[in-house]
Design a protein around this motif. Structure first.
Motif, short mmCIF file in Angstrom:
data_model
loop_
_atom_site.label_atom_id
_atom_site.label_comp_id
_atom_site.label_asym_id
_atom_site.label_seq_id
_atom_site.Cartn_x
_atom_site.Cartn_y
_atom_site.Cartn_z
N THR A 134 0.85 -1.19 0.00
CA THR A 134 0.00 0.00 0.00
C THR A 134 0.88 1.24 0.00
OG1 THR A 134 -1.63 -1.17 1.30
CG2 THR A 134 -1.84 1.22 1.23
N THR A 135 0.56 2.18 -0.87
CA THR A 135 1.24 3.49 -0.81
C THR A 135 0.18 4.57 -0.73
OG1 THR A 135 1.36 3.60 -3.19
CG2 THR A 135 3.32 2.80 -2.09
N ASN A 136 0.61 5.70 -0.20
CA ASN A 136 -0.35 6.78 0.04
C ASN A 136 -0.07 7.97 -0.86
OD1 ASN A 136 -1.69 5.51 2.24
ND2 ASN A 136 0.13 5.94 3.46
N ALA A 137 -1.14 8.65 -1.21
CA ALA A 137 -1.02 9.94 -1.92
C ALA A 137 -2.15 10.81 -1.39
CB ALA A 137 -1.16 9.73 -3.42
N ASP A 138 -2.06 12.11 -1.65
CA ASP A 138 -3.21 12.97 -1.35
C ASP A 138 -4.23 12.88 -2.48
OD1 ASP A 138 -2.11 14.12 1.05
OD2 ASP A 138 -0.76 15.29 -0.23
N VAL A 139 -3.71 12.78 -3.68
CA VAL A 139 -4.57 12.81 -4.87
C VAL A 139 -4.10 11.76 -5.86
CG1 VAL A 139 -5.45 14.26 -6.76
CG2 VAL A 139 -4.72 15.35 -4.62
N ILE A 140 -5.04 10.99 -6.40
CA ILE A 140 -4.74 10.11 -7.53
C ILE A 140 -5.54 10.63 -8.72
CG2 ILE A 140 -4.98 7.78 -8.46
CD1 ILE A 140 -4.87 6.79 -5.51
N VAL A 141 -4.86 10.82 -9.84
CA VAL A 141 -5.54 11.28 -11.05
C VAL A 141 -5.59 10.12 -12.02
CG1 VAL A 141 -5.56 13.00 -12.90
CG2 VAL A 141 -4.60 13.61 -10.66
N LEU A 142 -6.79 9.78 -12.46
CA LEU A 142 -6.95 8.71 -13.44
C LEU A 142 -6.98 9.35 -14.82
CD1 LEU A 142 -9.68 6.58 -11.61
CD2 LEU A 142 -7.21 6.22 -11.67
N GLY A 143 -5.89 9.20 -15.56
CA GLY A 143 -5.79 9.81 -16.88
C GLY A 143 -4.65 10.81 -16.92
N ASN A 144 -3.72 10.60 -17.84
CA ASN A 144 -2.55 11.49 -17.96
C ASN A 144 -2.55 12.17 -19.33
OD1 ASN A 144 -0.26 12.77 -17.08
ND2 ASN A 144 1.10 10.99 -17.28
N GLY A 145 -3.75 12.55 -19.76
CA GLY A 145 -3.85 13.34 -21.00
C GLY A 145 -3.65 14.81 -20.67
#
Ligand code: GLY
Length: 378
Positions: free
Chosen positions: A3-14
């Motif tokens: 498990t790793t943590n982030a504040d924000v995950i963005v689905l899509g790198n367009g």
């Protein structure tokens, strides 16, 4: 399971996803962006017209305001990217000319001009002679046009490269994989990768363009109603300096066309609009129509090298306006459904999502575009 943590995950790198990721990282948030194949995104095909005035007929008034807002942000947005990364964005503040092919088109352009003026938009009607003086490479004898001096262009491929590089400098972590959204009740808690790795985050941004409705892990009732609308563009090349000073657009016997002159002698010609699902194969008829009409508009293009045929999928929404803001799932934020305006709306969307995540408030101008407008009450 790791498990790793982030504040924000963005689905899509367009264009949208990379800009959202960069803007969030600039606010000190830990951001991971996921995309199995960023180059399949619409940005790779998009011509890069920044054209709220000459695309007025496609826009409701709230969308027009948003388009104008984003256009206003472009010079500073592009300059900041170039300053941070040393990379160009291809922004050209060159203006756009809409041409009339015949008398009926001229009447339609006059109506568009009058409507634009009633909204306070700039635009100058041109006689045939004035049009020819402005753009001598266009076919002679066109009856007139409309000059929108504030409608510009950017190169989406350069823009995307600069956005990704700016994200890297701001410590955005990019992962080349699709993610499955993980929920706890009606709250998002993160994303699971195909190898089982769990990424946890309080905020997940859905910025997967035409694929936004197919992301795994979302209950059926909460999927955005985004549909793919295929567009084909061509890249033609002529040696020597650009023959056009402006973006040129129009419709030839009812078929819309635009030609964007790049500084390196490339002319981007577009675009078809085809509702054929996720099929991205080029269609011969669309290529034929684009070549035929481009040559009719600017005869010298018949001598150009056909450098590339590109197809992409625009993310169409039920009302063809974007879906930006909080969704029915707590922590899941939409940044999708931009349809014909994804490149134009990149700056305002990225700023709005970063504001929402860092302050809890979506800027006022976005109120008309939140996902709840599509919710069907039980
Ligand atoms: N905005 C141009 C297009 O979607 O073709």
């Amino acid at each position: 399971m790791r498990t790793t943590n982030a504040d924000v995950i963005v689905l899509g790198n367009g264009a949208i996803g990379s800009a959202v990721a960069w803007r969030c990282a600039q606010r000190g948030l830990a951001v991971t962006v996921l995309d199995p194949d960023p180059a399949r995104g619409a940005w790779h095909t998009a011509a890069g017209m920044l054209a709220p005035v000459t695309e007025l007929h496609y826009a409701e008034s709230a969308l027009l305001r948003l388009n104008l807002d984003s256009l206003t942000r472009y010079p500073a947005f592009a300059a900041e990217l170039t300053e941070l990364t040393g990379l160009p964005t291809g922004l050209q503040e060159c203006g756009t000319v809409s041409i009339a092919w015949d008398g009926a088109d001229l009447a339609a352009l006059r109506d568009l001009h009058a409507f634009g003026r009633s909204l306070g938009l700039p635009g100058e009607l041109l006689t045939g002679r004035e049009l020819h003086a402005l753009e001598p490479a266009l076919t002679p004898g066109l009856p007139g046009g409309l000059l929108a001096a504030g409608d510009h262009q950017v190169d989406p491929r350069l823009l995307h490269a600069a956005l990704v590089a700016a994200g890297e400098r701001a410590r955005v972590r990019a992962v080349a994989a699709a993610g499955s959204v993980v929920l706890s009740g009606d709250r998002v808690t993160g994303v699971r990768l195909p190898d089982g790795t769990q990424l946890s985050a309080a905020h997940v941004v859905l910025a997967a363009g035409a694929w936004s409705g197919t992301v795994d892990g979302l209950p059926e009732s909460t999927r955005p109603g985004v549909r793919p609308v295929k567009g084909q563009t061509l890249r033609l090349r002529l040696p020597g300096p650009p023959r056009l000073a402006h973006v040129v657009r129009g419709s030839i016997k009812g078929v819309p066309i635009y030609v964007l002159p790049r500084t390196d002698g490339t002319y981007v010609v577009g675009a078809s609009a085809e509702e054929v699902g996720f099929d991205q194969s080029p269609r011969a008829g669309a290529v034929y129509e684009l070549l035929r009409d481009a040559q009719s508009l600017m005869p010298e293009l018949g001598e150009a090298v056909l450098a590339e045929i590109s197809t992409g999928l625009r993310p169409g929404s039920p009302d063809n306006a974007p879906s930006i803001g909080p969704s029915a799932i707590t922590g899941l934020i939409h940044a999708t459904g931009h349809y014909r305006n994804g490149i134009l709306l990149t700056p305002v969307t990225a700023d709005a999502v970063a504001d929402l995540i860092s302050t809890g408030q979506l800027p006022d101008g976005l109120a008309a575009f939140t996902p709840d407008r599509f919710r069907v009450s039980a």
